[in-house]
Write a protein that holds these residues in place. Structure first.
Motif, PDB file in Angstrom:
ATOM      1  N   LEU A   1      82.462   5.039 -19.607  1.00  0.00           N
ATOM      2  CA  LEU A   1      81.477   6.327 -19.874  1.00  0.00           C
ATOM      3  C   LEU A   1      80.071   6.454 -20.833  1.00  0.00           C
ATOM      4  CD1 LEU A   1      84.442   9.082 -20.098  1.00  0.00           C
ATOM      5  CD2 LEU A   1      83.236   8.603 -18.406  1.00  0.00           C
ATOM      6  N   ALA A   2      79.345   7.093 -20.521  1.00  0.00           N
ATOM      7  CA  ALA A   2      77.969   6.568 -21.256  1.00  0.00           C
ATOM      8  C   ALA A   2      78.468   7.433 -22.770  1.00  0.00           C
ATOM      9  CB  ALA A   2      76.193   6.650 -20.609  1.00  0.00           C
ATOM     10  N   ASP A   3      77.106   6.928 -24.082  1.00  0.00           N
ATOM     11  CA  ASP A   3      77.500   8.264 -24.919  1.00  0.00           C
ATOM     12  C   ASP A   3      76.074   8.875 -24.896  1.00  0.00           C
ATOM     13  OD1 ASP A   3      75.067   5.925 -24.622  1.00  0.00           O
ATOM     14  OD2 ASP A   3      75.223   5.645 -27.049  1.00  0.00           O
ATOM     15  N   ALA A   4      75.128   8.667 -23.475  1.00  0.00           N
ATOM     16  CA  ALA A   4      74.039  10.161 -23.151  1.00  0.00           C
ATOM     17  C   ALA A   4      73.579   9.474 -22.813  1.00  0.00           C
ATOM     18  CB  ALA A   4      73.131   9.847 -24.993  1.00  0.00           C
ATOM     19  N   ALA A   5      72.661  10.387 -21.673  1.00  0.00           N
ATOM     20  CA  ALA A   5      72.130  10.268 -20.516  1.00  0.00           C
ATOM     21  C   ALA A   5      70.530   9.496 -20.815  1.00  0.00           C
ATOM     22  CB  ALA A   5      71.528  11.242 -19.697  1.00  0.00           C
ATOM     23  N   HIS A   6      70.710   8.193 -20.593  1.00  0.00           N
ATOM     24  CA  HIS A   6      69.515   7.109 -20.900  1.00  0.00           C
ATOM     25  C   HIS A   6      69.011   6.909 -19.112  1.00  0.00           C
ATOM     26  CE1 HIS A   6      71.242   6.971 -24.108  1.00  0.00           C
ATOM     27  NE2 HIS A   6      72.070   5.233 -24.240  1.00  0.00           N
ATOM     28  N   VAL A   7      67.321   7.996 -19.109  1.00  0.00           N
ATOM     29  CA  VAL A   7      67.083   7.806 -17.553  1.00  0.00           C
ATOM     30  C   VAL A   7      65.882   6.845 -17.332  1.00  0.00           C
ATOM     31  CG1 VAL A   7      65.700   9.460 -16.047  1.00  0.00           C
ATOM     32  CG2 VAL A   7      67.872  10.704 -17.667  1.00  0.00           C
ATOM     33  N   GLY A   8      66.357   5.880 -16.249  1.00  0.00           N
ATOM     34  CA  GLY A   8      65.199   5.460 -16.046  1.00  0.00           C
ATOM     35  C   GLY A   8      64.367   5.723 -14.896  1.00  0.00           C
ATOM     36  N   ILE A   9      63.104   5.079 -15.177  1.00  0.00           N
ATOM     37  CA  ILE A   9      62.145   6.206 -14.359  1.00  0.00           C
ATOM     38  C   ILE A   9      61.099   4.950 -12.990  1.00  0.00           C
ATOM     39  CG2 ILE A   9      60.647   6.240 -16.057  1.00  0.00           C
ATOM     40  CD1 ILE A   9      59.586   9.076 -14.623  1.00  0.00           C
ATOM     41  N   THR A  10      60.749   4.969 -12.338  1.00  0.00           N
ATOM     42  CA  THR A  10      60.040   4.444 -11.399  1.00  0.00           C
ATOM     43  C   THR A  10      58.609   4.332 -11.683  1.00  0.00           C
ATOM     44  OG1 THR A  10      60.726   5.032  -9.239  1.00  0.00           O
ATOM     45  CG2 THR A  10      62.113   3.834 -10.271  1.00  0.00           C
ATOM     46  N   ILE A  11      58.236   2.804 -11.957  1.00  0.00           N
ATOM     47  CA  ILE A  11      56.847   3.692 -11.702  1.00  0.00           C
ATOM     48  C   ILE A  11      56.255   2.092 -11.498  1.00  0.00           C
ATOM     49  CG2 ILE A  11      54.693   2.735 -13.160  1.00  0.00           C
ATOM     50  CD1 ILE A  11      56.353   4.748 -15.710  1.00  0.00           C
ATOM     51  N   ASP A  12      55.646   1.956  -9.973  1.00  0.00           N
ATOM     52  CA  ASP A  12      54.369   1.122  -9.972  1.00  0.00           C
ATOM     53  C   ASP A  12      53.055   1.722  -9.045  1.00  0.00           C
ATOM     54  OD1 ASP A  12      54.229  -0.558  -7.875  1.00  0.00           O
ATOM     55  OD2 ASP A  12      55.452  -0.760  -6.264  1.00  0.00           O
ATOM     56  N   VAL A  13      52.408   0.567  -9.849  1.00  0.00           N
ATOM     57  CA  VAL A  13      50.927   1.236  -9.811  1.00  0.00           C
ATOM     58  C   VAL A  13      49.799   0.057  -8.919  1.00  0.00           C
ATOM     59  CG1 VAL A  13      50.896   2.384 -11.778  1.00  0.00           C
ATOM     60  CG2 VAL A  13      50.294   0.229 -11.915  1.00  0.00           C
ATOM     61  N   GLY A  14      50.706  -0.310  -7.922  1.00  0.00           N
ATOM     62  CA  GLY A  14      50.213  -1.549  -7.626  1.00  0.00           C
ATOM     63  C   GLY A  14      50.663  -3.592  -8.352  1.00  0.00           C
ATOM     64  N   THR A  15      51.075  -3.773  -9.444  1.00  0.00           N
ATOM     65  CA  THR A  15      51.509  -4.591  -9.914  1.00  0.00           C
ATOM     66  C   THR A  15      53.115  -5.326  -9.781  1.00  0.00           C
ATOM     67  OG1 THR A  15      51.601  -3.191 -12.534  1.00  0.00           O
ATOM     68  CG2 THR A  15      48.670  -4.517 -11.128  1.00  0.00           C
ATOM     69  N   GLY A  16      53.735  -4.127  -9.413  1.00  0.00           N
ATOM     70  CA  GLY A  16      55.348  -4.968  -9.453  1.00  0.00           C
ATOM     71  C   GLY A  16      55.838  -3.363  -9.556  1.00  0.00           C
ATOM     72  N   LEU A  17      57.320  -2.919  -9.885  1.00  0.00           N
ATOM     73  CA  LEU A  17      58.572  -2.394  -9.851  1.00  0.00           C
ATOM     74  C   LEU A  17      58.130  -2.268 -11.292  1.00  0.00           C
ATOM     75  CD1 LEU A  17      60.130   0.566  -8.703  1.00  0.00           C
ATOM     76  CD2 LEU A  17      61.529  -1.040  -8.377  1.00  0.00           C
ATOM     77  N   ARG A  18      58.711  -0.890 -12.206  1.00  0.00           N
ATOM     78  CA  ARG A  18      58.667  -1.332 -13.246  1.00  0.00           C
ATOM     79  C   ARG A  18      60.079  -0.272 -13.480  1.00  0.00           C
ATOM     80  NH1 ARG A  18      54.043  -3.492 -17.321  1.00  0.00           N
ATOM     81  NH2 ARG A  18      53.027  -4.747 -16.177  1.00  0.00           N
ATOM     82  N   VAL A  19      60.839  -0.138 -14.216  1.00  0.00           N
ATOM     83  CA  VAL A  19      61.728   1.150 -14.518  1.00  0.00           C
ATOM     84  C   VAL A  19      61.945   1.161 -16.005  1.00  0.00           C
ATOM     85  CG1 VAL A  19      63.279   2.071 -13.544  1.00  0.00           C
ATOM     86  CG2 VAL A  19      62.517   0.681 -12.604  1.00  0.00           C
ATOM     87  N   PRO A  20      61.151   1.545 -16.465  1.00  0.00           N
ATOM     88  CA  PRO A  20      61.039   1.767 -18.093  1.00  0.00           C
ATOM     89  C   PRO A  20      62.006   2.975 -18.763  1.00  0.00           C
ATOM     90  CG  PRO A  20      58.833   2.668 -17.837  1.00  0.00           C
ATOM     91  CD  PRO A  20      59.759   2.158 -15.962  1.00  0.00           C
ATOM     92  N   VAL A  21      62.668   3.106 -19.418  1.00  0.00           N
ATOM     93  CA  VAL A  21      64.043   3.773 -19.648  1.00  0.00           C
ATOM     94  C   VAL A  21      63.645   5.636 -21.303  1.00  0.00           C
ATOM     95  CG1 VAL A  21      66.076   3.933 -20.567  1.00  0.00           C
ATOM     96  CG2 VAL A  21      65.151   1.772 -19.622  1.00  0.00           C
ATOM     97  N   VAL A  22      64.170   6.718 -20.802  1.00  0.00           N
ATOM     98  CA  VAL A  22      63.450   7.538 -21.439  1.00  0.00           C
ATOM     99  C   VAL A  22      65.060   7.994 -22.588  1.00  0.00           C
ATOM    100  CG1 VAL A  22      63.069   9.997 -21.736  1.00  0.00           C
ATOM    101  CG2 VAL A  22      62.170   8.649 -20.075  1.00  0.00           C
ATOM    102  N   ARG A  23      65.481   6.681 -23.553  1.00  0.00           N
ATOM    103  CA  ARG A  23      66.686   7.053 -23.605  1.00  0.00           C
ATOM    104  C   ARG A  23      66.652   8.862 -24.261  1.00  0.00           C
ATOM    105  NH1 ARG A  23      64.560   2.537 -24.563  1.00  0.00           N
ATOM    106  NH2 ARG A  23      66.156   0.487 -23.517  1.00  0.00           N
ATOM    107  N   ASP A  24      68.249   8.265 -24.258  1.00  0.00           N
ATOM    108  CA  ASP A  24      67.886  10.733 -25.066  1.00  0.00           C
ATOM    109  C   ASP A  24      67.844  10.781 -24.298  1.00  0.00           C
ATOM    110  OD1 ASP A  24      70.319  12.150 -26.336  1.00  0.00           O
ATOM    111  OD2 ASP A  24      70.181  10.506 -28.040  1.00  0.00           O
ATOM    112  N   ALA A  25      67.520  11.139 -23.441  1.00  0.00           N
ATOM    113  CA  ALA A  25      66.405  11.790 -22.060  1.00  0.00           C
ATOM    114  C   ALA A  25      66.853  13.758 -22.592  1.00  0.00           C
ATOM    115  CB  ALA A  25      65.658  12.084 -21.022  1.00  0.00           C
TER     116      ALA A  25
END
Length: 366
Positions: A223-247
């Motif tokens: 189980l998770a300690d909190a919700a750490h939400v990855g958000i997909t971002i693609d501006v044409g240079t490749g997919l990135r999934v940075p994380v908003v920790r404890d959102a």
């Protein structure tokens, strides 16, 4: 001040060639960012920054460097201080000479690519990707870039290891859009549907803990300690999934600022490796016009992913026969059927929908 040191990359070589600097002199980097490429007898390797700061070059491209050699420095600030001139190319060649890595030369030999054709590319340093372009132009093929190959690896692992299912729902978002505009004015930062969705998803972790868990072995969940939400971002240079920790715990301004920082970083080609680790659920954005819905990838180590389509305008027929216009989106949920059953998936997606359709319950979350 931190030195950029050549590590021992394999047991066969005592020296390596510095192929190219990936960042300009005195450019700002973060710990984990790739900064320089060196060549071994078998491959090219990227060396990463060991600390935040500003990069100073001490060795020029084409230089032969021994294990432990200091090729650059990372200083805490870009000060106007004297910097040693980059070391000349060890082979004695002029700094303007072409540098071709050994793997690139091997590919040239394999496909009969001459040095003249490579030199015509106008590059100071030629690696295998440049030679692959020449091979592709002759064969009608195009090589996948490094970023896309990384995406391919993740997608392949996902389809191999996660038996996912999918469900979608239509959601009215006129109220959510109005709330986003109000929060944007109040917090002086952009709050749109993506930010509202990240907050809604994160707030539901206490109610749907399995959706944020990780499968351990065949029959246990971590189980998770909190919700750490990855958000997909693609501006044409490749997919990135940075994380908003404890959102769930972050105020609206803090959450929106983090998301904007990730977008700007992607547009500039910048990335902090620390921002890309630790997600336990992902929000996949597919908000280009006319994209009605999309099936997101469930990343290995996670059990579900939420997708957001573009806003659509449609007519709504009320029970009394009145026709009004409304704005809707399609929310999708891909989920690991080993962990989440269809009923729970529908309940989770319905809970997200209820929050987006009821701004009075969504606003206090931030």
């Amino acid at each position: 001040m931190n030195d950029i040191v050549i590590p021992r990359l394999n047991t066969n070589d005592a020296t390596y060639i510095l192929v190219e600097w990936l960042v300009a002199e005195r450019a700002e980097v973060r710990a984990g960012d790739p900064v320089v490429v060196v060549e071994t007898s078998k491959a090219t390797e990227e060396l990463s920054a060991s600390a935040d700061g500003f990069v100073y070059h001490l060795v020029g491209p084409g230089t032969e460097c021994g294990v432990g050699a200091v090729v650059g420095q990372i200083r805490p600030q870009a000060a106007a201080v004297p910097v040693p001139a980059p070391v000349a190319v060890a082979s004695g060649a002029a700094a303007t000479d072409l540098v071709i890595t050994e793997p690139a030369r091997a590919l040239m030999a394999e496909h009969g690519i001459s040095e003249e054709r490579v030199r015509a590319l106008g590059r100071r340093v030629v690696r295998t990707d440049a030679v692959a372009e020449l091979v592709g132009s002759a064969t009608g093929t195009v090589a996948l870039g490094k970023a896309q190959r990384a995406v391919a690896d993740v997608v392949t692992a996902s389809h191999r290891s996660v038996p996912d299912a999918f469900v979608a729902m239509k959601v009215r978002v006129d109220g959510a859009l109005a709330l986003g505009r109000e929060l944007t004015r109040r917090e002086r930062c952009l709050v749109g549907l993506p930010e509202l969705l990240v907050k809604a998803v994160a707030s539901l972790e206490p109610r749907f803990r399995h959706c944020y868990a990780a499968l351990v072995g065949e029959d246990r969940l971590r189980l998770a300690d909190a919700a750490h939400v990855g958000i997909t971002i693609d501006v044409g240079t490749g997919l990135r999934v940075p994380v908003v920790r404890d959102a769930a715990a972050r105020p609206w301004r803090d959450l929106a600022t983090a998301v904007m920082r990730y977008r700007l970083g992607a547009m500039k080609g910048e990335a902090d490796a620390r921002d890309l680790r630790g997600a336990n659920i992902v929000v996949a954005l597919h908000t280009d016009d006319a994209v009605t819905f999309a099936v997101p990838i469930v990343f290995p180590g996670q059990v579900c992913a939420v997708s957001l389509g573009a806003t659509q305008r449609e007519l709504d027929l009320a029970d009394d026969g009145t026709v009004t216009a409304r704005t809707v989106v399609q929310l999708g949920l891909a989920f690991d059927h080993r962990v989440i059953n269809g009923r729970e998936a529908v309940q989770f997606l319905s809970a997200i929908r209820e929050l987006l359709e009821s701004p009075a319950g969504l606003e206090p979350l931030g």
